[in-house]
Design an enzyme around this catalytic site. Structure first.
Site, mmCIF file in Angstrom:
data_model
loop_
_atom_site.group_PDB
_atom_site.id
_atom_site.type_symbol
_atom_site.label_atom_id
_atom_site.label_comp_id
_atom_site.label_asym_id
_atom_site.label_seq_id
_atom_site.Cartn_x
_atom_site.Cartn_y
_atom_site.Cartn_z
ATOM 1 C CB VAL B 133 28.656 -4.758 18.736
ATOM 2 C CG1 VAL B 133 28.720 -6.092 17.995
ATOM 3 C CG2 VAL B 133 29.663 -3.785 18.172
ATOM 4 C CB ILE B 137 24.493 -9.599 23.264
ATOM 5 C CG1 ILE B 137 23.194 -10.025 22.586
ATOM 6 C CG2 ILE B 137 25.308 -10.796 23.695
ATOM 7 C CD1 ILE B 137 23.419 -10.815 21.314
ATOM 8 N N GLY B 188 7.623 -5.196 11.459
ATOM 9 C CA GLY B 188 8.489 -4.152 11.995
ATOM 10 C C GLY B 188 9.927 -4.591 12.199
ATOM 11 C CG ASP B 202 23.130 -3.181 11.040
ATOM 12 O OD1 ASP B 202 23.106 -2.113 11.680
ATOM 13 O OD2 ASP B 202 23.061 -4.297 11.583
ATOM 14 C CE LYS B 206 24.671 -3.911 14.609
ATOM 15 N NZ LYS B 206 23.354 -4.513 14.295
ATOM 16 N N GLY B 303 16.132 -2.972 19.568
ATOM 17 C CA GLY B 303 14.957 -2.659 20.387
ATOM 18 C C GLY B 303 15.315 -1.653 21.459
#
Lengths: 441, 441
Positions: B133, B137, B188, B202, B206, B303
């Site tokens: 999730v 973070i 991207g 998506d 979460k 990322g």
């Protein structure tokens, strides 16, 4: 050794935070027991005067004035009395007696945290202190645990709610510093003597704790460069806005080539930076880490219930470790980086100058700045707002006054001091109105 | 049992995230060992095709196509392959073999997390999933540990970077939805097929994980109400701004009287709310808790390096627990609250209507709204901006068109559906241009 079915919890201090901690321990006892795997029994509350009036949630039979005896019969000691002594002696005694410790005491940790951490590691117990920095905001745990596989490069924190409230009121309503402080006092956001907040002492203690934690290095409050917000004027705030910034009191911890730097000062923060949106008495800590990138943690930095929430989270963690028969990751694992000399810290600066409004002054100032080795990003001659008294003023040489705003590239504190002196010496410069650091861009 | 001097770590998957995880394990081996109290030995990396080209940091001797055999010889299994199968079977096998598990697999956790958590609790091992999730973070750990002595009331999350980027571009540059998506694809930030992001799938996964965690209740992705951002127009975004809002795709988890509600939809967020300032592809999770008050966690949601940072933090925690011979707090401790029916979810709404510009229309609309039991906070007749084609258009009854913006107090979804139908039936209403929820005020 079988896991204990109950853990004995001692509470040192029964003020606003202590009362809320006791309340949560009592009201959420079942939830906590199922999370920890053992009951948390509040076995005593140490206070200075057991006859003082208390909240109804506090069972008078739990109160004692003998804190030393209390910590000896506890598995977990929660300290919310604050200040250096007797807190330090009591916590070291608790650790020596085999108890794990949860503390909200920023002054003690900023002064002498490493002594506590080392004692705890030797005794195989935990010292947890989430509530000591930024109140309810989980920041110690993320740095200590979530980012443990990463490298933190920089921490920028708004860690004092009083000064953030004051600066926010100045920004939003154009108040003067004194007016904003008076308002903060009326609302209970500032003490009758606001020195610890407005002079940056409170933020400096938190900067020391954050820097120690982020860089695994012993940083105490005496290592922290400190400048408060008392010199910030309504004019500074208005001009900050005009150049796309807002003024915040920041605690800045950096790993630089010269070592670890920790400092507290007002800074211009670009309006599109996440810290710029931190309003009122809220706190936030912005972290730049090598792998994680930019992170920010935001919330209430003070108050009984928020602080108690942070304390309870720690209590559950250290309790869980005791049920397992161990402790969390070692705290006194130090990389031992050097502390950077204050003069080496590098940042961008914005200077605001009142200059004689005649040809060539801009070029003259730019040349003086360059000569001291400071690189200029921008020099702008800015229109004076109508309400600025200088708009119609006449300079000492008879010419009218114009305003120059100079923004530098990164420069060392020492180089900048020379630059400002050289600028002030110029005939055409009537006044160096402000010199403010720019952070977060 | 003496503490192990080394722990065997298996990595499942070696894509962008897996490669970064391997890099951190290798490059930071000494640091990690001193934090954990034991070395973390990467004993193997399971991949689909061992002949595929790899980053130079990956030792080819570590690669294997037999993931099942690999997990049997590991103390800690890191899963970054994603998808339901074979990830679920492998992780359950790892748990049954006594390994602790760290996973970044949101799809699996949203579909069947409770099965994993229960298996782990029975086996006495950990399942950690910080990276599933909001990427880098730290949000799972704060909810699970820091707020464990508190009660969470509501979670509002910007948990999909692609949609936040798209909406931010629409807001900042006035782009149309399709233009912003095309731009995100070029950079991207969006897949060639952006459905999973722009339709909210998506974010819904979460939301399921966050709701389960925050309310100790089994919430799967099928329990999450979902609406994407494909219907959001440049006009909606411009009008949001005009009324002091910005449009964000939010994942909202609430404990209501009717039970736990989890939903994903675009919403109007007031400009002074901390979530409004979350720009570009960043993520943020805003939490309202009883004692802690308002908290927000902000950072990169995706990322390779950020995700790997989160994975490593988890690895250190579960490794430390193994050194101690135990596990963290139980995960499958469920309060088991009911899931609220979608129609019961209550929020504020803002409706934008094109109406005939003649006397009495405002009153007529207000009356219809009130008649359906929805309470009106404000009705404003708004000047049409010059560039709006409707500004000069003529309605079907020959009158010119005016714009009404109606904001309601909290109302149930079901009541609102009736209200909108009744409004659309009115002769004077030319068009219900948009109906958007308002959150965070």
């Amino acid at each position: 050794m079988p896991a204990p079915s109950a853990l004995r919890v001692a509470l040192l201090g029964c003020g606003v935070v202590g009362t809320q901690v006791a309340r949560l321990l009592i009201e959420q006892a079942d939830d906590l027991a199922s999370r920890v795997g053992a009951r948390l029994d509040l076995v005593g509350i140490a206070v200075r005067d057991i006859t003082a009036p208390r909240d109804a949630i506090i069972d008078p039979a739990l109160l004692t004035e003998d804190a030393r005896a209390l910590v000896e019969r506890a598995d977990i000691v929660i300290e919310v009395i604050g200040g250096i002594e007797p807190a330090r002696t009591l916590l070291l005694h608790a650790i020596a007696s085999g108890a794990s410790v949860v503390t909200a005491n920023k002054a003690l940790l900023a002064e002498d945290g490493p002594t506590l951490y080392r004692a705890a590691d030797e005794a195989g117990v935990d010292v947890y202190y989430e509530a000591a920095v930024a109140g309810a905001i989980p920041i110690v745990r993320p740095i200590r645990e979530s980012l443990t596989g990463d490298r933190i490069q920089r921490v920028l924190g708004i860690v004092n709610g009083t000064t953030n409230y004051v600066l926010d009121q100045m920004t939003t309503h154009g108040l003067a510093f004194d007016e904003a402080v008076a308002q903060a006092q009326e609302l209970g956001y500032a003490e009758a003597d606001p020195t610890a907040d407005v002079e940056g002492f409170d933020a400096a203690a938190k900067a020391a704790i954050l820097a120690s934690l982020a860089f695994h290095t012993r940083v105490t409050i005496s290592d922290v460069q400190r400048e408060g917000i008392t010199k910030i004027t309504a004019d500074d705030v208005a001009w900050a806005k005009q150049t796309g910034h807002v003024i915040k009191l920041l605690a800045i911890c950096e790993a630089t080539e010269a070592g670890v730097s920790a400092r507290v000062h007002p800074a211009l923060v670009p309006l599109d930076h996440p810290l710029a949106g931190v309003r009122g008495a809220f706190n936030a800590v912005f972290i730049e880490a090598e792998a994680a990138g930019e992170l920010m943690f935001y919330g209430r930095g003070a108050g009984g219930a928020p602080t108690a929430s942070a304390v309870l989270g720690d209590v559950v963690s250290v309790a869980r470790h005791r049920v397992l028969g161990g402790k969390g990751p070692a705290e006194s694992h130090y990389a031992g980086l050097p502390i950077a000399a204050p003069a080496t810290s590098r940042t961008r600066y914005q200077m605001r100058l009142a200059v004689s409004d005649r040809p060539g002054v801009l070029a003259q100032v730019a040349q003086v700045v360059s000569a001291t080795g400071v690189s200029i990003e921008a020099v702008r001659q800015v229109a004076l707002p109508d309400q600025d008294s200088r708009a119609t003023s006449v300079g000492s040489d008879g010419s009218t006054v114009a305003l120059l705003v100079i923004t530098t590239h990164h420069a060392a504190e020492s180089a900048l001091a020379q630059t400002v002196a050289a600028i002030a010496d110029l005939d055409a410069v009537q006044d160096v109105m402000s010199v403010l650091r720019v952070e977060g861009s």
